[in-house]
Design an enzyme around this catalytic site. Structure first.
Site, PDB file in Angstrom:
ATOM      1  N   ASP A 125       1.003   8.168   1.096  1.00 19.02           N
ATOM      2  CA  ASP A 125       0.802   7.313   0.541  1.00 19.02           C
ATOM      3  C   ASP A 125       1.749   5.730   0.255  1.00 19.02           C
ATOM      4  O   ASP A 125       2.565   6.600  -0.015  1.00 19.02           O
ATOM      5  CB  ASP A 125      -0.587   7.405  -0.591  1.00 19.02           C
ATOM      6  CG  ASP A 125      -1.030   6.173  -1.421  1.00 19.02           C
ATOM      7  OD1 ASP A 125      -1.993   5.278  -0.400  1.00 19.02           O
ATOM      8  OD2 ASP A 125      -1.567   5.826  -2.415  1.00 19.02           O
ATOM      9  N   HIS A 132       0.106  -6.041  -6.291  1.00 23.73           N
ATOM     10  CA  HIS A 132      -0.525  -5.056  -7.006  1.00 23.73           C
ATOM     11  C   HIS A 132       0.696  -4.245  -7.574  1.00 23.73           C
ATOM     12  O   HIS A 132       0.404  -4.510  -9.304  1.00 23.73           O
ATOM     13  CB  HIS A 132      -1.746  -3.821  -6.024  1.00 23.73           C
ATOM     14  CG  HIS A 132      -1.261  -2.397  -6.860  1.00 23.73           C
ATOM     15  ND1 HIS A 132      -2.286  -2.480  -7.652  1.00 23.73           N
ATOM     16  CD2 HIS A 132      -0.739  -1.447  -6.423  1.00 23.73           C
ATOM     17  CE1 HIS A 132      -2.230  -0.853  -8.347  1.00 23.73           C
ATOM     18  NE2 HIS A 132      -1.520  -0.513  -7.323  1.00 23.73           N
ATOM     19  N   GLU A 198      -8.036   3.492  -6.635  1.00 21.90           N
ATOM     20  CA  GLU A 198      -7.329   2.160  -5.735  1.00 21.90           C
ATOM     21  C   GLU A 198      -8.040   2.548  -4.228  1.00 21.90           C
ATOM     22  O   GLU A 198      -8.362   3.427  -3.318  1.00 21.90           O
ATOM     23  CB  GLU A 198      -5.717   3.235  -5.460  1.00 21.90           C
ATOM     24  CG  GLU A 198      -5.496   3.180  -6.802  1.00 21.90           C
ATOM     25  CD  GLU A 198      -3.373   3.976  -6.546  1.00 21.90           C
ATOM     26  OE1 GLU A 198      -3.546   3.958  -5.564  1.00 21.90           O
ATOM     27  OE2 GLU A 198      -2.344   3.523  -7.486  1.00 21.90           O
ATOM     28  N   GLU A 200      -7.813   1.453  -0.474  1.00 25.72           N
ATOM     29  CA  GLU A 200      -6.692   1.103  -0.032  1.00 25.72           C
ATOM     30  C   GLU A 200      -7.542   1.433   1.580  1.00 25.72           C
ATOM     31  O   GLU A 200      -8.979   1.786   1.353  1.00 25.72           O
ATOM     32  CB  GLU A 200      -5.763   2.190   0.033  1.00 25.72           C
ATOM     33  CG  GLU A 200      -5.785   2.918  -1.062  1.00 25.72           C
ATOM     34  CD  GLU A 200      -4.243   3.729  -2.023  1.00 25.72           C
ATOM     35  OE1 GLU A 200      -3.743   4.005  -0.044  1.00 25.72           O
ATOM     36  OE2 GLU A 200      -3.985   3.603  -2.477  1.00 25.72           O
ATOM     37  N   ASP A 233      -7.730   6.331  -2.676  1.00 28.08           N
ATOM     38  CA  ASP A 233      -6.650   7.355  -3.838  1.00 28.08           C
ATOM     39  C   ASP A 233      -6.735   7.175  -5.525  1.00 28.08           C
ATOM     40  O   ASP A 233      -6.556   6.451  -6.043  1.00 28.08           O
ATOM     41  CB  ASP A 233      -5.285   6.921  -3.310  1.00 28.08           C
ATOM     42  CG  ASP A 233      -4.323   7.824  -3.529  1.00 28.08           C
ATOM     43  OD1 ASP A 233      -4.829   8.855  -3.342  1.00 28.08           O
ATOM     44  OD2 ASP A 233      -2.931   7.440  -4.142  1.00 28.08           O
ATOM     45  N   ARG A 237      -4.359   7.535 -14.826  1.00 26.64           N
ATOM     46  CA  ARG A 237      -3.540   6.638 -15.299  1.00 26.64           C
ATOM     47  C   ARG A 237      -2.950   7.389 -16.454  1.00 26.64           C
ATOM     48  O   ARG A 237      -1.576   7.415 -16.274  1.00 26.64           O
ATOM     49  CB  ARG A 237      -3.964   5.734 -15.546  1.00 26.64           C
ATOM     50  CG  ARG A 237      -4.454   5.160 -14.190  1.00 26.64           C
ATOM     51  CD  ARG A 237      -3.613   4.153 -13.151  1.00 26.64           C
ATOM     52  NE  ARG A 237      -4.223   3.782 -12.515  1.00 26.64           N
ATOM     53  CZ  ARG A 237      -3.478   3.375 -11.048  1.00 26.64           C
ATOM     54  NH1 ARG A 237      -2.377   3.869 -10.173  1.00 26.64           N
ATOM     55  NH2 ARG A 237      -4.034   2.451  -9.738  1.00 26.64           N
ATOM     56  N   GLN A 240      -0.478  10.486 -14.666  1.00 29.91           N
ATOM     57  CA  GLN A 240       0.342   9.584 -14.190  1.00 29.91           C
ATOM     58  C   GLN A 240       1.271   9.106 -15.383  1.00 29.91           C
ATOM     59  O   GLN A 240       2.734   9.259 -14.817  1.00 29.91           O
ATOM     60  CB  GLN A 240       0.202   8.420 -13.243  1.00 29.91           C
ATOM     61  CG  GLN A 240       0.986   8.251 -12.283  1.00 29.91           C
ATOM     62  CD  GLN A 240       0.536   6.863 -12.125  1.00 29.91           C
ATOM     63  OE1 GLN A 240      -0.586   6.938 -11.595  1.00 29.91           O
ATOM     64  NE2 GLN A 240       1.263   6.387 -10.670  1.00 29.91           N
ATOM     65  N   LYS A 253      -2.297  12.033  -8.530  1.00 30.00           N
ATOM     66  CA  LYS A 253      -2.716  11.609  -7.768  1.00 30.00           C
ATOM     67  C   LYS A 253      -3.680  13.227  -6.525  1.00 30.00           C
ATOM     68  O   LYS A 253      -4.576  12.627  -5.892  1.00 30.00           O
ATOM     69  CB  LYS A 253      -1.383  11.166  -6.226  1.00 30.00           C
ATOM     70  CG  LYS A 253      -1.597   9.745  -7.293  1.00 30.00           C
ATOM     71  CD  LYS A 253      -1.608   9.189  -7.237  1.00 30.00           C
ATOM     72  CE  LYS A 253      -1.382   7.581  -7.473  1.00 30.00           C
ATOM     73  NZ  LYS A 253      -2.296   6.019  -7.229  1.00 30.00           N
ATOM     74  N   THR A 257      -8.582  12.525  -2.738  1.00 25.45           N
ATOM     75  CA  THR A 257      -8.143  11.439  -1.695  1.00 25.45           C
ATOM     76  C   THR A 257      -9.727  11.773  -1.227  1.00 25.45           C
ATOM     77  O   THR A 257     -10.085  12.271   0.198  1.00 25.45           O
ATOM     78  CB  THR A 257      -6.837  11.877  -1.544  1.00 25.45           C
ATOM     79  OG1 THR A 257      -5.563  11.270  -2.214  1.00 25.45           O
ATOM     80  CG2 THR A 257      -6.642  10.147  -0.101  1.00 25.45           C
ATOM     81  N   GLU A 362      -6.038  -2.737 -12.859  1.00 26.12           N
ATOM     82  CA  GLU A 362      -5.057  -4.519 -12.987  1.00 26.12           C
ATOM     83  C   GLU A 362      -6.724  -5.353 -13.455  1.00 26.12           C
ATOM     84  O   GLU A 362      -6.848  -6.277 -14.466  1.00 26.12           O
ATOM     85  CB  GLU A 362      -5.384  -4.547 -12.074  1.00 26.12           C
ATOM     86  CG  GLU A 362      -3.659  -4.148 -10.562  1.00 26.12           C
ATOM     87  CD  GLU A 362      -3.928  -4.280  -9.732  1.00 26.12           C
ATOM     88  OE1 GLU A 362      -2.945  -5.042  -8.940  1.00 26.12           O
ATOM     89  OE2 GLU A 362      -4.129  -3.515  -9.228  1.00 26.12           O
TER      90      GLU A 362
END
Length: 416
Positions: A125, A132, A198, A200, A233, A237, A240, A253, A257, A362
């Site tokens: 990834d 971002h 996420e 993607e 994905d 947070r 992380q 993560k 996915t 975000e």
């Protein structure tokens, strides 16, 4: 641009799954006991059983390749075979001489269940959206420069866990792990309280693969990539934030996915190719992607993210700073091997405007500004029972729009 051709199947004029798309997936028929997964192609609101169509057309070897439970045997055949099969599909669906044998092999989309389309051997990834990366930099390091010094010199990425790449629709169990609450002096263990998405795009590797020590130059991208697929994905947070120093994402993560139900062939994306944003840092030779390298390999893909049915973001893939061709070149420049079925993803897709941001991190400014939904509820991060659905379309040949289907997942409570 290919000549306009008419499908005898009488497709809706606005279908995202017309002759200029023909994406591949893997399906079984609902209600058929022990039906085996096999390769299908989306045609309007139906799915063509491609292996049986190949057998009916007198191609038994190709039929065996397409009868398996995933796309990997087809991926291994390489570019010339993919192009040839695409031509066959268009012929079968437009030549009335094939109609009698092919039409019974078109199954209603509502009558089939889609599965993981390919078996990923490796998953990488990336982190390739400048918007971002800068947004997260401002949220997490408000007193520093948003981008790290290396960011515009190379596509930043990490190796994920291929074993937890799952099909669209698979429930996403809330992960558990260590996290450090605000103001605490020691970590605690428990379910993630800051579960995120996420949005993607992913790219599926094909061909014979590479040998150890053999990089893939930007100009050979087309020979090594079969097509593109939607990716979510999922990210914890809070886990992380505690674990990522000094080696980056790990448990935050690796729990899941999700990939979309359809892989859109690279050949179908020719009209969507576009130049990436202008770069203000000179690239090293192996990352150059001008006309002499067959570039550019940006793609004009319009994405949409819905939370519990409500649209919350419209990320534009054309804004990605690093292209898929550069990602593959960087992934292999040290001699790392790629094989048919490997997946590499773009990283979160975000544009310059708030409604174009592809993560809740975000959209809620790190959880400080909750999203207000139409039903009166608010979200900073995902709650149990929430469903996230990501869709996308791109320009196709002859003025058409092609679709990627969807990648969906519903959050299930953490297990003990």
């Amino acid at each position: 641009m290919p000549e306009t051709t008419t499908c005898w199947a009488d497709l809706p004029a606005d279908t995202p799954f017309g002759l200029d798309n023909l994406p591949y997936g893997v399906f079984t028929v609902r209600g058929v006991e022990r039906d085996r997964p096999r390769v299908g192609v989306a045609v309007g609101d139906r799915v063509l059983d491609v292996g049986r169509a190949a057998r009916a057309a007198g191609h038994p070897a190709l039929a065996r390749t397409l009868d398996g439970p995933d796309l990997n045997p087809l991926l291994r055949l390489g570019r010339s075979a993919w192009t040839e099969l695409r031509g066959m599909l268009r012929d079968w669906l437009t030549d009335e001489d094939h109609r009698e044998t092919v039409e019974p092999l078109l199954l209603a989309r509502a009558d089939v269940e889609m599965h993981l389309p390919f078996h990923p051997g490796d998953y990488v990834d990336f982190y390739s959206s400048e918007h971002h990366a800068a947004n997260l930099g401002r949220i997490l390091r408000p007193n520093d420069e948003p981008l790290k010094p290396n960011w515009k010199h190379l596509p930043v990425g990490y190796h994920g866990r291929a074993g937890t790449v799952v099909a669209s629709g698979t429930p996403i169990v809330r992960p558990r792990g260590q996290r450090l609450p605000a103001g605490a002096g020691a970590p605690e263990f428990g379910p993630s309280a800051r579960l995120d998405i996420e949005a993607e795009m992913g790219f599926v590797v094909g061909g014979a693969g590479t040998r150890l020590g053999e990089p893939v130059p930007v100009e050979e991208f087309r020979d090594h990539v079969f097509g593109a697929v939607l990716v979510n994905d999922w990210s914890a947070r809070d886990i992380q934030a505690w674990e990522y120093v000094p080696l980056g994402p790990f448990l935050a993560k690796s729990f899941a996915t999700s990939v979309g139900e359809w892989v859109v062939p690279l050949d179908a994306l020719e009209e969507a190719r576009t130049a990436p944003p202008e770069r203000d840092v000179e690239l090293l030779d192996y990352l150059r992607d001008g006309a002499e390298q067959g570039g550019p390999w940006g793609f004009d893909v319009a994405m949409e993210v819905r939370l519990n049915g409500e649209r919350i973001a419209e990320p534009p893939f054309a804004s990605m700073y690093w292209t898929a061709a550069q990602q593959l070149a960087h992934l292999t420049v040290n001699g790392a091997v790629v094989r048919a079925g490997d997946l590499f993803a773009s990283g979160t897709v975000s544009g310059p405007e708030p409604h174009q941001w592809g993560s809740l991190m975000e959209l809620t400014r790190g959880g400080r500004e909750p999203l207000k939904l139409a039903d009166g509820e608010e979200r900073t991060f995902l709650a149990d029972g929430d469903e996230v659905v990501i869709t996308a379309t791109a320009p196709g040949a002859n003025g058409s729009r092609i679709g990627f289907g969807e990648v969906a997942g519903r959050i299930a409570p953490a297990r003990r």
